[in-house]
Design a protein around this motif. Sequence first.
Motif, PDB file in Angstrom:
ATOM      1  N   GLY A 127       0.789  -1.229   0.000  1.00  0.00           N
ATOM      2  CA  GLY A 127       0.000   0.000   0.000  1.00  0.00           C
ATOM      3  C   GLY A 127       0.818   1.275   0.000  1.00  0.00           C
ATOM      4  O   GLY A 127       0.280   2.353  -0.284  1.00  0.00           O
ATOM      5  N   GLU A 128       2.121   1.177   0.314  1.00  0.00           N
ATOM      6  CA  GLU A 128       2.974   2.365   0.313  1.00  0.00           C
ATOM      7  C   GLU A 128       3.221   2.850  -1.115  1.00  0.00           C
ATOM      8  O   GLU A 128       3.132   2.102  -2.087  1.00  0.00           O
ATOM      9  CB  GLU A 128       4.315   2.061   0.982  1.00  0.00           C
ATOM     10  N   VAL A 129       3.594   4.126  -1.218  1.00  0.00           N
ATOM     11  CA  VAL A 129       3.990   4.695  -2.500  1.00  0.00           C
ATOM     12  C   VAL A 129       5.401   4.219  -2.818  1.00  0.00           C
ATOM     13  O   VAL A 129       6.283   4.231  -1.956  1.00  0.00           O
ATOM     14  CB  VAL A 129       3.952   6.236  -2.448  1.00  0.00           C
ATOM     15  N   GLY A 130       5.618   3.765  -4.054  1.00  0.00           N
ATOM     16  CA  GLY A 130       6.932   3.263  -4.439  1.00  0.00           C
ATOM     17  C   GLY A 130       7.871   4.380  -4.844  1.00  0.00           C
ATOM     18  O   GLY A 130       7.608   5.100  -5.809  1.00  0.00           O
ATOM     19  N   LYS A 131       8.979   4.521  -4.109  1.00  0.00           N
ATOM     20  CA  LYS A 131       9.939   5.584  -4.397  1.00  0.00           C
ATOM     21  C   LYS A 131      11.304   5.062  -4.822  1.00  0.00           C
ATOM     22  O   LYS A 131      12.164   5.843  -5.230  1.00  0.00           O
ATOM     23  CB  LYS A 131      10.102   6.489  -3.173  1.00  0.00           C
ATOM     24  N   SER A 132      11.525   3.729  -4.721  1.00  0.00           N
ATOM     25  CA  SER A 132      12.815   3.135  -5.061  1.00  0.00           C
ATOM     26  C   SER A 132      12.601   1.748  -5.642  1.00  0.00           C
ATOM     27  O   SER A 132      11.541   1.143  -5.475  1.00  0.00           O
ATOM     28  CB  SER A 132      13.711   3.010  -3.818  1.00  0.00           C
ATOM     29  N   MET A 133      13.640   1.228  -6.326  1.00  0.00           N
ATOM     30  CA  MET A 133      13.675  -0.171  -6.712  1.00  0.00           C
ATOM     31  C   MET A 133      14.921  -0.790  -6.078  1.00  0.00           C
ATOM     32  O   MET A 133      15.836  -0.091  -5.635  1.00  0.00           O
ATOM     33  CB  MET A 133      13.662  -0.346  -8.231  1.00  0.00           C
ATOM     34  N   PHE A 134      14.960  -2.127  -6.029  1.00  0.00           N
ATOM     35  CA  PHE A 134      15.988  -2.813  -5.262  1.00  0.00           C
ATOM     36  C   PHE A 134      16.538  -4.016  -6.021  1.00  0.00           C
ATOM     37  O   PHE A 134      15.831  -4.647  -6.821  1.00  0.00           O
ATOM     38  CB  PHE A 134      15.417  -3.295  -3.925  1.00  0.00           C
ATOM     39  N   ILE A 135      17.810  -4.323  -5.748  1.00  0.00           N
ATOM     40  CA  ILE A 135      18.438  -5.550  -6.249  1.00  0.00           C
ATOM     41  C   ILE A 135      19.078  -6.244  -5.058  1.00  0.00           C
ATOM     42  O   ILE A 135      19.837  -5.627  -4.289  1.00  0.00           O
ATOM     43  CB  ILE A 135      19.509  -5.246  -7.310  1.00  0.00           C
ATOM     44  N   VAL A 136      18.773  -7.533  -4.890  1.00  0.00           N
ATOM     45  CA  VAL A 136      19.394  -8.314  -3.817  1.00  0.00           C
ATOM     46  C   VAL A 136      20.849  -8.563  -4.196  1.00  0.00           C
ATOM     47  O   VAL A 136      21.133  -9.008  -5.323  1.00  0.00           O
ATOM     48  CB  VAL A 136      18.657  -9.649  -3.598  1.00  0.00           C
ATOM     49  N   HIS A 137      21.757  -8.267  -3.281  1.00  0.00           N
ATOM     50  CA  HIS A 137      23.185  -8.424  -3.563  1.00  0.00           C
ATOM     51  C   HIS A 137      23.488  -9.859  -3.985  1.00  0.00           C
ATOM     52  O   HIS A 137      22.982 -10.820  -3.399  1.00  0.00           O
ATOM     53  CB  HIS A 137      24.008  -8.065  -2.325  1.00  0.00           C
ATOM     54  N   CYS A 196      13.315  -8.814   5.239  1.00  0.00           N
ATOM     55  CA  CYS A 196      14.479  -9.699   5.327  1.00  0.00           C
ATOM     56  C   CYS A 196      14.087 -10.930   6.134  1.00  0.00           C
ATOM     57  O   CYS A 196      13.583 -10.809   7.256  1.00  0.00           O
ATOM     58  CB  CYS A 196      15.630  -8.963   5.995  1.00  0.00           C
ATOM     59  N   SER A 197      14.313 -12.133   5.571  1.00  0.00           N
ATOM     60  CA  SER A 197      13.926 -13.355   6.270  1.00  0.00           C
ATOM     61  C   SER A 197      15.118 -14.217   6.674  1.00  0.00           C
ATOM     62  O   SER A 197      14.949 -15.270   7.290  1.00  0.00           O
ATOM     63  CB  SER A 197      12.968 -14.187   5.402  1.00  0.00           C
ATOM     64  N   SER A 198      16.334 -13.804   6.334  1.00  0.00           N
ATOM     65  CA  SER A 198      17.536 -14.496   6.804  1.00  0.00           C
ATOM     66  C   SER A 198      18.173 -13.656   7.909  1.00  0.00           C
ATOM     67  O   SER A 198      17.732 -12.546   8.200  1.00  0.00           O
ATOM     68  CB  SER A 198      18.512 -14.730   5.651  1.00  0.00           C
ATOM     69  N   ASP A 199      19.206 -14.171   8.530  1.00  0.00           N
ATOM     70  CA  ASP A 199      19.814 -13.451   9.654  1.00  0.00           C
ATOM     71  C   ASP A 199      20.313 -12.068   9.229  1.00  0.00           C
ATOM     72  O   ASP A 199      20.171 -11.085   9.970  1.00  0.00           O
ATOM     73  CB  ASP A 199      20.965 -14.267  10.242  1.00  0.00           C
ATOM     74  N   ASN A 200      20.913 -12.004   8.051  1.00  0.00           N
ATOM     75  CA  ASN A 200      21.417 -10.742   7.522  1.00  0.00           C
ATOM     76  C   ASN A 200      21.047 -10.639   6.047  1.00  0.00           C
ATOM     77  O   ASN A 200      21.032 -11.645   5.332  1.00  0.00           O
ATOM     78  CB  ASN A 200      22.937 -10.650   7.670  1.00  0.00           C
ATOM     79  N   CYS A 201      20.759  -9.418   5.598  1.00  0.00           N
ATOM     80  CA  CYS A 201      20.413  -9.184   4.205  1.00  0.00           C
ATOM     81  C   CYS A 201      21.159  -7.956   3.687  1.00  0.00           C
ATOM     82  O   CYS A 201      21.490  -7.051   4.449  1.00  0.00           O
ATOM     83  CB  CYS A 201      18.912  -8.954   4.037  1.00  0.00           C
ATOM     84  N   LYS A 202      21.392  -7.961   2.382  1.00  0.00           N
ATOM     85  CA  LYS A 202      22.092  -6.844   1.758  1.00  0.00           C
ATOM     86  C   LYS A 202      21.403  -6.484   0.448  1.00  0.00           C
ATOM     87  O   LYS A 202      21.206  -7.337  -0.414  1.00  0.00           O
ATOM     88  CB  LYS A 202      23.552  -7.213   1.502  1.00  0.00           C
TER      89      LYS A 202
END
Length: 337
Positions: free
Chosen positions: A160-170, A212-218
Amino acid sequence: QAALEGESDTSQVSNGLTLSEFSQLFSRLNNVHVPKGHFLFKAGDDGDAMYFINSGKVEVLTRKGQLVSILRQGDFFGEGSLLEEDNKRFSSARAAAPTDLIKISREEFERYIASSKIAKQQLQLVWKSRTLNDAKNLIRLQTKVKTRLLKKGDIVYKEGEVGKSMFIVHDQDGGEFEVRHKGVKVHNYYGGDSFGETSVILQRPRSSTVSCSSDNCKLIEMDGSDFLAATANDPQSAASIRDMCRKRMFKKAVKNLSLEKKRGFSMDDLVAAFHDADTDGNGSLSLQEIRNIMHRIDPTFPEEEIKAMLKYIDIDEDGQMGLEDFKRMFRVFDEKP
């Protein structure tokens, strides 16, 4: 450059189009040898041929000269401008080493696809898949990005939030991200996956919550305005990314329908959703039936986007989405919805 090597899906999808089979299909093969640095064609040129690589390497470049992929022995390229009504080249092709190719003229190409409807559909799938990969590589090459480090449970964005960015999983240590729609887990993102483009390009609210569903995410994050500027510089990449976003929205709408029917997301469940949507029972989804699916998840989803999505996925060009078109959408082009 490692990300560019092997990014093309041409070898996988074109495994029926080998050198020996090309030799059988085309009666007047034109063998061409070009030195390193030679341009086979440049963006904006008229498309008069496609090429099959016998040996060597060919770089695919954007209009501004950015390298987006490297093709090798067994790959073919140049078919896009022969398949489209506008026969202009969308990108440039330059030999990265001394290269031996087979040049297939437009006349030979048109004779080939005229004799085989399936062959034309396969070539369209190859081209769309490669174009999308090239577009994704173009995004990965951008430098106006920032890195985000997250812990398990951290939320990237909410439904429901307004999209202001896109993302790539490292790629190496990106971790795993969970995607939920209406509180139900629908899929995961892993290293190399991109997400968030749909809200930015189609100017729609976020259709899911990602955490993020793992211990650490990037994550690599790109501001929406920078993302739009990057794709605007390459019209074909912009069109390919937009098609991907339309398809993702439709896949989410289908999954939403499956949830409403108290089902899951297996292929059998999704096929059942297809039959639910096929209200006239003719085995295909009409524009109106596709419109009904989309409006269940977003009543204001634009009509022009619905029509463009149908045109993109309708490989057999019959003006409807058949069951095979539907199944294919969940298997190819871009595997993550």
